[in-house]
Design a protein around this motif. Structure first.
Motif, mmCIF file in Angstrom:
data_model
loop_
_atom_site.group_PDB
_atom_site.id
_atom_site.type_symbol
_atom_site.label_atom_id
_atom_site.label_comp_id
_atom_site.label_asym_id
_atom_site.label_seq_id
_atom_site.Cartn_x
_atom_site.Cartn_y
_atom_site.Cartn_z
ATOM 1 N N ILE A 109 55.223 41.712 36.299
ATOM 2 C CA ILE A 109 54.502 41.952 37.511
ATOM 3 C C ILE A 109 53.048 41.172 37.363
ATOM 4 N N THR A 110 52.602 41.031 38.337
ATOM 5 C CA THR A 110 51.208 40.384 38.449
ATOM 6 C C THR A 110 50.079 41.235 39.049
ATOM 7 N N LEU A 111 48.885 41.367 38.406
ATOM 8 C CA LEU A 111 47.826 42.162 38.618
ATOM 9 C C LEU A 111 46.455 41.283 38.233
ATOM 10 N N ASP A 112 45.352 41.452 39.080
ATOM 11 C CA ASP A 112 44.153 40.951 38.449
ATOM 12 C C ASP A 112 43.362 42.177 38.444
ATOM 13 N N LEU A 113 43.101 42.433 37.047
ATOM 14 C CA LEU A 113 42.401 43.931 36.813
ATOM 15 C C LEU A 113 40.943 43.789 36.926
ATOM 16 N N LYS A 114 40.365 42.579 37.346
ATOM 17 C CA LYS A 114 39.156 42.553 37.722
ATOM 18 C C LYS A 114 38.894 43.034 39.334
ATOM 19 N N GLU A 134 39.199 45.986 42.136
ATOM 20 C CA GLU A 134 39.202 47.582 41.900
ATOM 21 C C GLU A 134 40.704 47.913 42.597
ATOM 22 N N SER A 135 41.030 47.398 43.618
ATOM 23 C CA SER A 135 42.204 47.620 44.087
ATOM 24 C C SER A 135 43.505 47.485 43.376
ATOM 25 N N GLU A 136 43.509 46.415 42.292
ATOM 26 C CA GLU A 136 44.666 46.146 41.573
ATOM 27 C C GLU A 136 44.595 47.016 40.402
ATOM 28 N N ARG A 137 43.138 47.462 39.831
ATOM 29 C CA ARG A 137 42.987 48.340 38.890
ATOM 30 C C ARG A 137 43.722 49.843 39.232
ATOM 31 N N GLY A 161 37.170 48.617 32.689
ATOM 32 C CA GLY A 161 37.318 49.879 33.052
ATOM 33 C C GLY A 161 38.607 50.469 33.117
ATOM 34 N N VAL A 162 39.295 49.853 31.961
ATOM 35 C CA VAL A 162 40.592 50.429 31.888
ATOM 36 C C VAL A 162 41.027 50.820 30.323
ATOM 37 N N HIS A 163 39.775 51.238 29.681
ATOM 38 C CA HIS A 163 40.148 51.505 28.425
ATOM 39 C C HIS A 163 40.781 52.896 28.206
ATOM 40 N N TYR A 164 40.850 52.969 26.726
ATOM 41 C CA TYR A 164 41.539 54.252 26.418
ATOM 42 C C TYR A 164 41.235 55.364 27.079
ATOM 43 N N LYS A 165 39.832 55.903 26.820
ATOM 44 C CA LYS A 165 39.323 56.982 27.168
ATOM 45 C C LYS A 165 39.448 57.113 28.752
#
Length: 381
Positions: free
Chosen positions: A68-73, A75-78, A104-108
């Motif tokens: 699948i494709t997502l642009d994690l930059k 907000e909506s994709e995150r 903004g998608v780190h482990y914590k």
């Protein structure tokens, strides 16, 4: 039933080390969802040679996955990604140290969404240390770990191993780490973060070489096909190529002497023990080469088997793939893809008595399974 059948893996990795690890998890039944940027983020797709328009390099590390494709930059994709995380078991990524924090998608942060998530971060040098922010590439790690210094011809320059061995070894630790963390989660109910470094993996894989230095101050040398500690233990010349002979014990050396019709070497003061043979290694190798050069590889192979001395022909890749042992072990598999057709691959080497590994999905085209995104429930996490 597959052992990891109910395990969902989100694969944000690229190139070889982590993708091969997630592929192996897929072989064991995990649902592996490969996540890339909509424009593609894996340069491996661009590396030839190609088969039906697909990179054979990419094909080697991406079976049994969805894409699948997502642009994690964005907000909506995150937010979509976090919805996937809510129902996932393992996240595997090889972003540079600190990049997941920037997104903004780190482990914590992901732990808040799913407290039992297992997050494996594969980097060149790990999350700490002076090189933590540096990118890690297989040849660079081979160079920095000392591996190249002990690889190559005696009078040649340090040499890279012919396959990306650091990536391959790291992929195995991805699987080991994932399985161990899953087992610990079974016992404690807690997920965890795993910091896996290519540099750490390769240094830990130097085995007897690092042990010799740490415990005896011995610095291993570049010896071509010879061994740092054992003789005779190298490739020897035949009429039609090379054959590897590994007489690793005194008893095997006695057998070798008898095979070569040189029983007088058994009592030769220069060759009575491995330490002595190693001291006079070059002389002994020259003496053996004079004899092995009188026959073809196949002739010597038959004698080695008869005398029960470890050895084998030095084969090309093509010869290895066509070898009767390869065929007897049924090591070459095929998967059909609806768009680019049939691909061949080397099967997972694990052969279970109570499990047949299922090669269900050919390596996916970018975004091939984006319908997964439209199926996400519109819920709060």
């Amino acid at each position: 039933m597959q052992p990891l059948e109910n395990i969902k893996v989100l694969d944000l990795s690229r190139v070889l080390a982590a993708p091969t690890g997630t592929m192996l998890l897929g072989d064991l039944g995990a649902e592996v969802i490969r996540i890339e940027h909509p424009e593609g983020s894996d340069s491996m797709r661009e590396w030839g040679p190609f088969s039906n328009g697909q990179s054979t390099y990419y094909l080697s590390a991406n079976r049994n996955k969805k894409s699948i494709t997502l642009d994690l930059k964005l907000e909506s994709e995150r937010e979509k990604f976090k919805k996937l995380v809510k129902d996932a078991d393992i996240i595997i990524e090889n972003f540079k140290t600190g990049d997941m924090e920037k997104l903004g998608v780190h482990y914590k942060e992901l732990q808040k969404v799913n407290p039992s998530i297992i997050h494996i971060a594969v980097t060149g040098f790990g999350q700490t240390g002076p090189l933590a922010s540096e990118p890690g590439f297989d040849p660079v790690i081979q160079a920095m770990s000392g591996l190249m210094d002990i690889t190559g011809a005696i009078d040649g320059e340090p040499t890279r191993v012919g396959v990306p061995i650091v990536d391959i070894l790291t992929s195995h630790y991805v699987v080991i780490g994932a399985l161990a963390a899953l087992r610990q989660r079974d016992l404690t109910g807690k997920g965890q973060f795993i910091d896996l470094s290519l540099f750490d993996v390769q240094l830990s894989s130097m085995a007897n070489v690092t042990s010799a230095y740490l415990n005896a101050g011995y610095i291993s040398k570049r010896l071509g096909n010879q061994h740092n500690n054992i003789a005779p233990y190298q490739a020897f010349k035949c009429k039609d190529g090379l054959i590897m002979i590994c007489a690793g014990t005194d008893s095997q050396f006695v057998k070798l002497c008898n095979m070569l019709d040189r029983s007088e070497w058994i009592q030769d003061e220069r060759f009575k023990t491995n330490v002595l043979r190693k001291t006079h290694e070059n002389l002994l190798a020259d003496m053996i080469n004079e004899i092995t050069f009188t026959k073809n590889r196949e002739d010597w192979l038959g004698l080695l088997q008869e005398y029960k001395i470890p050895g084998g022909q030095v084969l090309t890749v093509a010869e290895a793939l066509e070898h009767p042992q390869t065929k007897a072990r049924n090591l070459i598999g095929e998967i059909e893809h609806p768009t680019y057709g049939n691909i061949k691959f080397i099967k997972n080497p694990l052969q279970f008595s109570e499990l047949n590994i299922d090669y269900k999905n050919a390596p996916p085209i970018l975004g091939e399974h984006n319908e997964i995104l439209s199926e996400l429930e519109d819920d709060n996490y």
